[in-house]
Design a protein around this motif. Structure first.
Motif, PDB file in Angstrom:
ATOM      1  N   ASP A 286      56.902  15.714 -71.405  1.00 20.96           N
ATOM      2  CA  ASP A 286      57.580  16.110 -70.174  1.00 20.96           C
ATOM      3  C   ASP A 286      56.530  16.326 -69.084  1.00 20.96           C
ATOM      4  O   ASP A 286      56.077  17.451 -68.842  1.00 20.96           O
ATOM      5  CB  ASP A 286      58.390  17.376 -70.423  1.00 20.96           C
ATOM      6  CG  ASP A 286      59.200  17.793 -69.214  1.00 20.96           C
ATOM      7  OD1 ASP A 286      59.335  16.990 -68.266  1.00 20.96           O
ATOM      8  OD2 ASP A 286      59.697  18.932 -69.223  1.00 20.96           O
ATOM      9  N   LEU A 287      56.139  15.232 -68.449  1.00 21.93           N
ATOM     10  CA  LEU A 287      55.077  15.300 -67.443  1.00 21.93           C
ATOM     11  C   LEU A 287      55.518  16.029 -66.183  1.00 21.93           C
ATOM     12  O   LEU A 287      54.693  16.602 -65.482  1.00 21.93           O
ATOM     13  CB  LEU A 287      54.587  13.895 -67.110  1.00 21.93           C
ATOM     14  CG  LEU A 287      53.860  13.192 -68.246  1.00 21.93           C
ATOM     15  CD1 LEU A 287      53.593  11.739 -67.898  1.00 21.93           C
ATOM     16  CD2 LEU A 287      52.561  13.902 -68.569  1.00 21.93           C
TER      17      LEU A 287
ATOM     18  N   ALA B  33      52.145  10.514 -63.064  1.00 17.34           N
ATOM     19  CA  ALA B  33      53.167   9.481 -63.264  1.00 17.34           C
ATOM     20  C   ALA B  33      52.608   8.323 -64.074  1.00 17.34           C
ATOM     21  O   ALA B  33      53.300   7.774 -64.935  1.00 17.34           O
ATOM     22  CB  ALA B  33      53.678   8.989 -61.908  1.00 17.34           C
ATOM     23  N   GLY B  34      51.380   7.956 -63.831  1.00 21.66           N
ATOM     24  CA  GLY B  34      50.746   6.880 -64.590  1.00 21.66           C
ATOM     25  C   GLY B  34      50.542   7.241 -66.048  1.00 21.66           C
ATOM     26  O   GLY B  34      50.554   6.374 -66.923  1.00 21.66           O
ATOM     27  N   LEU B  35      50.372   8.518 -66.323  1.00 19.35           N
ATOM     28  CA  LEU B  35      50.214   8.951 -67.716  1.00 19.35           C
ATOM     29  C   LEU B  35      51.476   8.713 -68.525  1.00 19.35           C
ATOM     30  O   LEU B  35      51.421   8.644 -69.757  1.00 19.35           O
ATOM     31  CB  LEU B  35      49.819  10.425 -67.769  1.00 19.35           C
ATOM     32  CG  LEU B  35      48.427  10.768 -67.259  1.00 19.35           C
ATOM     33  CD1 LEU B  35      48.213  12.271 -67.296  1.00 19.35           C
ATOM     34  CD2 LEU B  35      47.361  10.059 -68.063  1.00 19.35           C
ATOM     35  N   ALA B  36      52.589   8.558 -67.858  1.00 28.58           N
ATOM     36  CA  ALA B  36      53.848   8.292 -68.569  1.00 28.58           C
ATOM     37  C   ALA B  36      53.801   6.964 -69.306  1.00 28.58           C
ATOM     38  O   ALA B  36      54.539   6.758 -70.260  1.00 28.58           O
ATOM     39  CB  ALA B  36      55.007   8.311 -67.585  1.00 28.58           C
ATOM     40  N   PHE B  37      52.942   6.035 -68.889  1.00 29.01           N
ATOM     41  CA  PHE B  37      52.800   4.774 -69.606  1.00 29.01           C
ATOM     42  C   PHE B  37      52.202   4.983 -70.998  1.00 29.01           C
ATOM     43  O   PHE B  37      52.476   4.230 -71.913  1.00 29.01           O
ATOM     44  CB  PHE B  37      51.918   3.795 -68.829  1.00 29.01           C
ATOM     45  CG  PHE B  37      52.561   3.295 -67.561  1.00 29.01           C
ATOM     46  CD1 PHE B  37      53.716   2.534 -67.597  1.00 29.01           C
ATOM     47  CD2 PHE B  37      51.996   3.589 -66.329  1.00 29.01           C
ATOM     48  CE1 PHE B  37      54.305   2.070 -66.434  1.00 29.01           C
ATOM     49  CE2 PHE B  37      52.571   3.122 -65.163  1.00 29.01           C
ATOM     50  CZ  PHE B  37      53.732   2.362 -65.217  1.00 29.01           C
TER      51      PHE B  37
ATOM     52  N   LEU C 294      54.766  19.625 -66.855  1.00 28.98           N
ATOM     53  CA  LEU C 294      53.309  19.789 -66.869  1.00 28.98           C
ATOM     54  C   LEU C 294      52.750  19.754 -65.457  1.00 28.98           C
ATOM     55  O   LEU C 294      51.926  20.589 -65.084  1.00 28.98           O
ATOM     56  CB  LEU C 294      52.674  18.701 -67.736  1.00 28.98           C
ATOM     57  CG  LEU C 294      51.160  18.739 -67.865  1.00 28.98           C
ATOM     58  CD1 LEU C 294      50.709  20.032 -68.527  1.00 28.98           C
ATOM     59  CD2 LEU C 294      50.667  17.533 -68.650  1.00 28.98           C
ATOM     60  N   PHE C 295      53.217  18.803 -64.657  1.00 29.91           N
ATOM     61  CA  PHE C 295      52.775  18.694 -63.263  1.00 29.91           C
ATOM     62  C   PHE C 295      53.111  19.972 -62.496  1.00 29.91           C
ATOM     63  O   PHE C 295      52.279  20.506 -61.760  1.00 29.91           O
ATOM     64  CB  PHE C 295      53.442  17.479 -62.616  1.00 29.91           C
ATOM     65  CG  PHE C 295      53.066  17.261 -61.189  1.00 29.91           C
ATOM     66  CD1 PHE C 295      51.828  16.757 -60.845  1.00 29.91           C
ATOM     67  CD2 PHE C 295      53.968  17.538 -60.172  1.00 29.91           C
ATOM     68  CE1 PHE C 295      51.483  16.535 -59.527  1.00 29.91           C
ATOM     69  CE2 PHE C 295      53.637  17.326 -58.852  1.00 29.91           C
ATOM     70  CZ  PHE C 295      52.387  16.827 -58.526  1.00 29.91           C
ATOM     71  N   GLY C 296      54.330  20.477 -62.677  1.00 30.49           N
ATOM     72  CA  GLY C 296      54.733  21.706 -61.990  1.00 30.49           C
ATOM     73  C   GLY C 296      53.894  22.902 -62.398  1.00 30.49           C
ATOM     74  O   GLY C 296      53.488  23.712 -61.554  1.00 30.49           O
ATOM     75  N   ASN C 297      53.616  23.016 -63.670  1.00 33.82           N
ATOM     76  CA  ASN C 297      52.806  24.140 -64.145  1.00 33.82           C
ATOM     77  C   ASN C 297      51.363  24.047 -63.671  1.00 33.82           C
ATOM     78  O   ASN C 297      50.745  25.059 -63.347  1.00 33.82           O
ATOM     79  CB  ASN C 297      52.865  24.227 -65.664  1.00 33.82           C
ATOM     80  CG  ASN C 297      54.221  24.665 -66.159  1.00 33.82           C
ATOM     81  OD1 ASN C 297      54.923  25.404 -65.478  1.00 33.82           O
ATOM     82  ND2 ASN C 297      54.606  24.197 -67.328  1.00 33.82           N
ATOM     83  N   VAL C 298      50.832  22.848 -63.627  1.00 35.54           N
ATOM     84  CA  VAL C 298      49.464  22.680 -63.127  1.00 35.54           C
ATOM     85  C   VAL C 298      49.390  23.079 -61.662  1.00 35.54           C
ATOM     86  O   VAL C 298      48.455  23.755 -61.237  1.00 35.54           O
ATOM     87  CB  VAL C 298      48.983  21.227 -63.343  1.00 35.54           C
ATOM     88  CG1 VAL C 298      47.738  20.934 -62.546  1.00 35.54           C
ATOM     89  CG2 VAL C 298      48.737  20.971 -64.819  1.00 35.54           C
ATOM     90  N   TRP C 299      50.405  22.711 -60.882  1.00 32.90           N
ATOM     91  CA  TRP C 299      50.366  23.046 -59.461  1.00 32.90           C
ATOM     92  C   TRP C 299      50.589  24.528 -59.202  1.00 32.90           C
ATOM     93  O   TRP C 299      50.280  25.013 -58.110  1.00 32.90           O
ATOM     94  CB  TRP C 299      51.337  22.184 -58.670  1.00 32.90           C
ATOM     95  CG  TRP C 299      50.753  20.825 -58.535  1.00 32.90           C
ATOM     96  CD1 TRP C 299      51.186  19.694 -59.122  1.00 32.90           C
ATOM     97  CD2 TRP C 299      49.566  20.472 -57.819  1.00 32.90           C
ATOM     98  NE1 TRP C 299      50.346  18.654 -58.814  1.00 32.90           N
ATOM     99  CE2 TRP C 299      49.346  19.100 -58.015  1.00 32.90           C
ATOM    100  CE3 TRP C 299      48.655  21.169 -57.032  1.00 32.90           C
ATOM    101  CZ2 TRP C 299      48.270  18.418 -57.454  1.00 32.90           C
ATOM    102  CZ3 TRP C 299      47.587  20.487 -56.479  1.00 32.90           C
ATOM    103  CH2 TRP C 299      47.405  19.136 -56.690  1.00 32.90           C
ATOM    104  N   GLN C 300      51.117  25.250 -60.172  1.00 36.90           N
ATOM    105  CA  GLN C 300      51.196  26.707 -60.019  1.00 36.90           C
ATOM    106  C   GLN C 300      49.783  27.292 -59.932  1.00 36.90           C
ATOM    107  O   GLN C 300      49.565  28.299 -59.259  1.00 36.90           O
ATOM    108  CB  GLN C 300      51.963  27.337 -61.181  1.00 36.90           C
ATOM    109  CG  GLN C 300      53.440  27.028 -61.174  1.00 36.90           C
ATOM    110  CD  GLN C 300      54.119  27.516 -59.902  1.00 36.90           C
ATOM    111  OE1 GLN C 300      53.861  28.613 -59.419  1.00 36.90           O
ATOM    112  NE2 GLN C 300      54.977  26.675 -59.357  1.00 36.90           N
TER     113      GLN C 300
END
Length: 111
Positions: A28-29, A18-22, A32-38
């Motif tokens: 589309d974080l 979420a902080g990377l959104a700054f 990306l977050f969802g794919n990393v957690w896979q």
């Protein structure tokens, strides 16, 4: 204890994304977050050594998936528990730093 550490680590990594959104507002974080957690669905032992180190120390997916499962399979190792707690604390500190740095940089939603 390891399930709590895994939960806090999941929150911390989510806050880092979420902080990377700054810095990267057009990426589309969420996806990306969802794919990393896979990747976290699988034990870290199935990955090659370089990826295993990345998933343990850079992006602590191993703390989320592997550490609690390993303790269920065999007796708890004090070094594993200590490592998971240290990794969780580090992830929380990085999340706080990323978020605070991003907030200082934030100028507003509209330009």
């Amino acid at each position: 204890m390891l399930v709590a550490a895994a939960t806090v680590t999941t929150w911390a990594v989510g806050m880092i994304f979420a902080g990377l959104a700054f810095w990267a507002p057009k990426i589309d974080l969420y996806s990306l977050f969802g794919n990393v957690w896979q990747l976290a669905r699988y034990p870290a032992d199935i990955y090659a050594r370089p990826l295993r180190r990345v998933f343990t120390y850079v992006l602590p997916l191993a703390v989320v998936a592997s550490a609690p499962a390993r303790v269920l399979a065999r007796p708890a190792d004090a070094l594993l528990v200590l490592g998971a707690l240290v990794t969780t604390a580090a992830a929380v500190l990085v999340a706080i730093l990323v978020w605070r740095t991003g907030l200082r940089r934030y100028t507003g939603a509209s330009s």
